[in-house]
Design a protein around this motif. Structure first.
Motif, PDB file in Angstrom:
ATOM      1  N   ALA A   1       0.885  -1.333  -0.012  1.00 28.12           N
ATOM      2  CA  ALA A   1      -0.109   0.053   0.068  1.00 28.12           C
ATOM      3  C   ALA A   1       0.935   1.167  -0.033  1.00 28.12           C
ATOM      4  O   ALA A   1       2.042   1.359   0.474  1.00 28.12           O
ATOM      5  N   ILE A   2       0.393   2.252  -0.821  1.00 33.59           N
ATOM      6  CA  ILE A   2       1.171   3.412  -0.707  1.00 33.59           C
ATOM      7  C   ILE A   2       0.325   4.542   0.000  1.00 33.59           C
ATOM      8  O   ILE A   2      -0.875   4.828  -0.436  1.00 33.59           O
ATOM      9  N   ASN A   3       1.024   5.410   0.699  1.00 31.09           N
ATOM     10  CA  ASN A   3       0.369   6.664   1.208  1.00 31.09           C
ATOM     11  C   ASN A   3       0.804   7.703   0.297  1.00 31.09           C
ATOM     12  O   ASN A   3       1.966   8.159   0.321  1.00 31.09           O
ATOM     13  N   TYR A   4      -0.293   8.227  -0.484  1.00 32.84           N
ATOM     14  CA  TYR A   4       0.003   9.247  -1.458  1.00 32.84           C
ATOM     15  C   TYR A   4       0.564  10.715  -0.857  1.00 32.84           C
ATOM     16  O   TYR A   4       0.869  11.416  -1.734  1.00 32.84           O
ATOM     17  N   LYS A   5       0.342  10.722   0.437  1.00 31.48           N
ATOM     18  CA  LYS A   5       0.824  11.926   1.048  1.00 31.48           C
ATOM     19  C   LYS A   5       2.363  12.115   1.485  1.00 31.48           C
ATOM     20  O   LYS A   5       2.631  12.932   1.777  1.00 31.48           O
ATOM     21  N   LYS A   6       2.817  10.925   1.257  1.00 30.45           N
ATOM     22  CA  LYS A   6       4.147  10.762   1.474  1.00 30.45           C
ATOM     23  C   LYS A   6       5.157  10.205   0.278  1.00 30.45           C
ATOM     24  O   LYS A   6       4.457   9.134  -0.350  1.00 30.45           O
ATOM     25  N   GLY A   7       6.032  10.792  -0.021  1.00 32.36           N
ATOM     26  CA  GLY A   7       6.965  10.380  -1.227  1.00 32.36           C
ATOM     27  C   GLY A   7       6.405  10.475  -2.631  1.00 32.36           C
ATOM     28  O   GLY A   7       5.217  11.160  -2.506  1.00 32.36           O
ATOM     29  N   ASN A   8       6.879  10.201  -3.405  1.00 32.88           N
ATOM     30  CA  ASN A   8       6.544  10.302  -4.901  1.00 32.88           C
ATOM     31  C   ASN A   8       5.664   8.875  -5.143  1.00 32.88           C
ATOM     32  O   ASN A   8       6.177   7.654  -5.314  1.00 32.88           O
ATOM     33  N   VAL A   9       4.252   9.211  -5.857  1.00 31.48           N
ATOM     34  CA  VAL A   9       3.655   7.989  -5.930  1.00 31.48           C
ATOM     35  C   VAL A   9       4.054   7.318  -6.997  1.00 31.48           C
ATOM     36  O   VAL A   9       3.904   6.007  -7.273  1.00 31.48           O
ATOM     37  N   ALA A  10       4.273   8.135  -8.198  1.00 36.47           N
ATOM     38  CA  ALA A  10       4.873   7.357  -9.525  1.00 36.47           C
ATOM     39  C   ALA A  10       5.858   6.515  -9.147  1.00 36.47           C
ATOM     40  O   ALA A  10       6.119   5.258  -9.571  1.00 36.47           O
ATOM     41  N   GLU A  11       6.895   6.819  -8.382  1.00 38.16           N
ATOM     42  CA  GLU A  11       8.175   6.190  -8.060  1.00 38.16           C
ATOM     43  C   GLU A  11       7.886   4.945  -7.383  1.00 38.16           C
ATOM     44  O   GLU A  11       8.743   3.667  -7.615  1.00 38.16           O
ATOM     45  N   GLN A  12       6.799   5.051  -6.420  1.00 35.74           N
ATOM     46  CA  GLN A  12       6.646   4.003  -5.525  1.00 35.74           C
ATOM     47  C   GLN A  12       5.903   2.844  -6.368  1.00 35.74           C
ATOM     48  O   GLN A  12       6.001   1.797  -6.156  1.00 35.74           O
ATOM     49  N   LEU A  13       4.918   3.356  -7.297  1.00 39.40           N
ATOM     50  CA  LEU A  13       4.190   2.432  -8.264  1.00 39.40           C
ATOM     51  C   LEU A  13       5.053   1.507  -9.068  1.00 39.40           C
ATOM     52  O   LEU A  13       5.015   0.600  -9.120  1.00 39.40           O
ATOM     53  N   HIS A  14       6.223   2.313  -9.430  1.00 41.44           N
ATOM     54  CA  HIS A  14       7.063   1.694 -10.408  1.00 41.44           C
ATOM     55  C   HIS A  14       7.862   0.705  -9.391  1.00 41.44           C
ATOM     56  O   HIS A  14       8.338  -0.628 -10.129  1.00 41.44           O
ATOM     57  N   GLU A  15       8.229   0.861  -8.358  1.00 44.23           N
ATOM     58  CA  GLU A  15       9.092  -0.095  -7.595  1.00 44.23           C
ATOM     59  C   GLU A  15       8.191  -1.388  -7.010  1.00 44.23           C
ATOM     60  O   GLU A  15       8.398  -2.428  -6.973  1.00 44.23           O
ATOM     61  N   LEU A  16       6.648  -0.978  -6.757  1.00 44.16           N
ATOM     62  CA  LEU A  16       5.737  -2.118  -6.379  1.00 44.16           C
ATOM     63  C   LEU A  16       5.074  -2.867  -7.177  1.00 44.16           C
ATOM     64  O   LEU A  16       4.540  -3.775  -7.135  1.00 44.16           O
ATOM     65  N   CYS A  17       5.084  -2.188  -8.645  1.00 45.82           N
ATOM     66  CA  CYS A  17       4.287  -2.991  -9.575  1.00 45.82           C
ATOM     67  C   CYS A  17       5.483  -3.302 -10.723  1.00 45.82           C
ATOM     68  O   CYS A  17       5.478  -2.674 -11.986  1.00 45.82           O
ATOM     69  N   PRO A  18       6.638  -3.921 -10.485  1.00 48.12           N
ATOM     70  CA  PRO A  18       7.635  -3.958 -11.676  1.00 48.12           C
ATOM     71  C   PRO A  18       7.038  -4.516 -13.057  1.00 48.12           C
ATOM     72  O   PRO A  18       7.640  -4.318 -14.186  1.00 48.12           O
ATOM     73  N   ALA A  19       5.888  -5.250 -12.979  1.00 49.43           N
ATOM     74  CA  ALA A  19       5.480  -5.910 -14.170  1.00 49.43           C
ATOM     75  C   ALA A  19       4.299  -4.900 -14.828  1.00 49.43           C
ATOM     76  O   ALA A  19       3.561  -5.239 -15.742  1.00 49.43           O
ATOM     77  N   GLY A  20       4.251  -3.782 -14.284  1.00 50.78           N
ATOM     78  CA  GLY A  20       3.358  -2.630 -14.844  1.00 50.78           C
ATOM     79  C   GLY A  20       2.002  -3.080 -14.125  1.00 50.78           C
ATOM     80  O   GLY A  20       1.827  -3.869 -13.284  1.00 50.78           O
ATOM     81  N   VAL A  21       1.096  -2.284 -14.536  1.00 55.73           N
ATOM     82  CA  VAL A  21      -0.382  -2.404 -14.197  1.00 55.73           C
ATOM     83  C   VAL A  21      -1.367  -2.835 -15.165  1.00 55.73           C
ATOM     84  O   VAL A  21      -1.621  -2.435 -16.244  1.00 55.73           O
ATOM     85  N   ASP A  22      -2.234  -3.965 -14.692  1.00 50.16           N
ATOM     86  CA  ASP A  22      -3.058  -4.550 -15.810  1.00 50.16           C
ATOM     87  C   ASP A  22      -4.620  -4.237 -15.362  1.00 50.16           C
ATOM     88  O   ASP A  22      -5.247  -3.966 -16.667  1.00 50.16           O
ATOM     89  N   VAL A  23      -4.942  -3.776 -14.366  1.00 52.49           N
ATOM     90  CA  VAL A  23      -6.270  -3.552 -13.879  1.00 52.49           C
ATOM     91  C   VAL A  23      -6.082  -2.484 -12.856  1.00 52.49           C
ATOM     92  O   VAL A  23      -5.518  -2.384 -11.777  1.00 52.49           O
ATOM     93  N   TYR A  24      -6.746  -1.300 -13.036  1.00 54.19           N
ATOM     94  CA  TYR A  24      -6.950  -0.150 -12.208  1.00 54.19           C
ATOM     95  C   TYR A  24      -8.309   0.308 -11.779  1.00 54.19           C
ATOM     96  O   TYR A  24      -9.088   0.374 -12.328  1.00 54.19           O
ATOM     97  N   PHE A  25      -8.646  -0.083 -10.463  1.00 54.71           N
ATOM     98  CA  PHE A  25     -10.109   0.209  -9.880  1.00 54.71           C
ATOM     99  C   PHE A  25      -9.742   1.604  -9.554  1.00 54.71           C
ATOM    100  O   PHE A  25      -9.065   2.174  -8.167  1.00 54.71           O
ATOM    101  N   ASP A  26     -10.169   2.492 -10.181  1.00 60.51           N
ATOM    102  CA  ASP A  26     -10.145   4.163  -9.949  1.00 60.51           C
ATOM    103  C   ASP A  26     -11.489   4.599  -9.101  1.00 60.51           C
ATOM    104  O   ASP A  26     -12.621   4.867  -9.671  1.00 60.51           O
ATOM    105  N   ASN A  27     -11.091   5.115  -7.923  1.00 58.47           N
ATOM    106  CA  ASN A  27     -12.183   5.845  -7.143  1.00 58.47           C
ATOM    107  C   ASN A  27     -11.836   7.352  -7.004  1.00 58.47           C
ATOM    108  O   ASN A  27     -12.756   7.963  -6.460  1.00 58.47           O
TER     109      ASN A  27
END
Length: 468
Positions: free
Chosen positions: A326-352
């Protein structure tokens, strides 16, 4: 008028005996809300006719701590009184003041005839829209107002009277606070009229063949009131055993919220068992998001990452709800954390949420991936169309990678609701679908609950408990 002023006015009327508090108590125990002075004194039986500006009916005052179910606050009803009745009124008011009833808190019943009740009126509490925040404004608790109102004493054929148990507050309601909701399926709330939404109650009286006293029922258009009278055609009977007695679940995981998460993933997510897909959920600690991540895993996603607004929520997602990270979007860079936590990219995005967070996720999405467009809460206080347009650079990525981003409306899948609810209830009973709720008690706090929910103050479904 202050108590001292009232005393002076009453003393000038003569040394007649005033009713004491015991008499007030014993009289009120009859359930009429009448004062003993009116029973002891001669009565003229003259009908009391409403006349603006005249005195309130003397039979309409009760001690606020002695109220029964038939008495509550009402906009003052005024009547034409005889001189003797006016004297009784002043003596009655003084009796209440002497029993420490705070001035201004008298409660009234109407339709009395010189102290003899002609009709019992049930008074309920309700919440109305007090003001609009404006299309670009932030909603606050003061946009709502609680008031008392009479409930009809009889129901007609096809109607049901119920006591409200739970009410739901949801992000979509922000649109209903505007004069134009921007939607063809949502009607705006009207100023000074009762708000409504998802609700659950217990039937107290029924003149509809499908419902009986004691039944638990729900409606998507339940008025924000302590008690309601509804057309039976708008109600659905609930089976408490499906949720092991957790009735509020029918407003969340086993209701429209759970259906939105489940059918969104089934119909728009294109999740395939064994396909090694990665899902990202924004607003992941909210009502839909907390369910969507779990359902994505149950449906076959191999990795689930949530985005939310506090470290505590991140911890709950990982330790209790089965998210891989899980990523706290109020801390750090969201894009960088996503790149680290989703090394194979994102296939499904549930957008709220939409906005910058969604732009960062779309940048990480794979070819032929899918966006489940559940909500855009970050944009609800802005005068923009739904769904909001993407920035040009992000839209170019979406088109180049053939990423689907279609509006999703759970009401378009009514034929699948029953089977889906049964599946959700089974997962809940088996412990495969964990349910989180933030519960606020009492109707007067519903405006604050709505404001808190819109700013991320809830974990899981935001519920308001009205009665038990």
């Amino acid at each position: 008028m202050r108590a001292s002023d009232e005393l002076k006015r009453t003393q000038s009327l003569g040394p007649h005996r005033l009713p004491d508090k015991r008499a007030v108590d014993s009289t009120h125990s009859l359930g009429f809300g009448l004062l003993p002075a009116l029973q002891e004194a001669p009565r003229c039986h003259q009908p009391l006719v409403p006349v603006p500006g005249s005195l309130p009916c003397p039979g309409a005052l009760v001690h606020p701590r002695q109220t029964c179910t038939h008495v509550g606050s009402l906009a003052p009803q005024y009547f034409k009184l005889s001189p003797s009745a006016q004297i009784l009124l002043r003596r009655a008011r003084l009796a209440l003041l002497s029993s420490r009833a705070p001035h201004g808190s008298f409660k009234r019943v109407t339709d009395v005839q010189c102290g003899i009740p002609a009709k019992v009126i049930m008074i309920i509490q309700r919440v109305v829209l007090n003001s609009r925040p404006g299309k670009n404004g932030v909603p606050v608790a003061e946009n709502f107002r609680m008031e008392a109102a009479p409930l009809p004493d009889k129901i007609t054929d096809g109607q049901v009277q119920a006591r409200t148990l739970y009410l739901s507050v949801d992000p979509y309601m922000r649109c209903r606070m505007n004069e134009d909701t921007g939607s063809d399926y949502l009607l705006p709330w009207q100023l000074s009229e009762v708000a409504d939404g998802g609700g659950i109650g217990v039937v107290e009286e029924s003149k509809h063949a499908n419902f009986a006293k004691g039944d638990i029922v729900t409606s998507f258009n339940w008025p924000w009131q302590t008690k309601v009278i509804l057309d039976g055609r708008l109600l659905q009977k609930l089976d408490p055993q499906l949720v092991d007695g957790h009735l509020s679940y029918f407003l969340g995981a086993a209701g429209i919220t759970g259906l939105t998460s489940f059918l969104g993933i089934k119909e728009k997510g294109h999740v395939t068992q064994g396909a090694n897909q990665t899902m990202v959920v924004s607003g992941a600690a909210g009502a839909c998001g907390s369910l969507a991540g779990q359902i994505g895993r149950l449906e076959g996603c191999s990795r689930v990452v949530g985005i939310c607004g506090t470290d505590e929520k991140c911890s709950i997602l990982v330790s209790e709800m089965g998210f891989d990270a899980a990523i706290n979007y109020k801390k750090g860079n969201v894009a960088e954390q996503l790149h680290e936590l989703c090394p194979a990219g994102v296939d499904v995005y549930f957008d709220n949420v939409g906005g910058d967070i969604s732009d960062a996720v779309i940048n990480q999405m794979n070819q032929n991936s899918h966006i489940i467009l559940c909500g855009q809460i970050s944009q609800y206080n802005k005068d923009v169309p739904y769904p909001p347009p993407l920035p040009p650079a992000v839209e170019e990525i979406q088109k180049a990678r053939n990423i689907t981003r279609e509006r999703f409306l759970v009401l378009n899948y009514m034929d699948k609701h029953e089977a889906s609810i049964l599946q959700l209830c089974q997962w809940i009973k088996e412990g495969k679908l964990k349910v989180k709720e933030t519960v606020v008690k009492r109707l007067e706090n519903i405006g604050g609950a709505f404001q808190s929910m819109m700013t991320g103050g809830n974990t899981g479904k935001q519920i308001v408990l009205i009665s038990e």
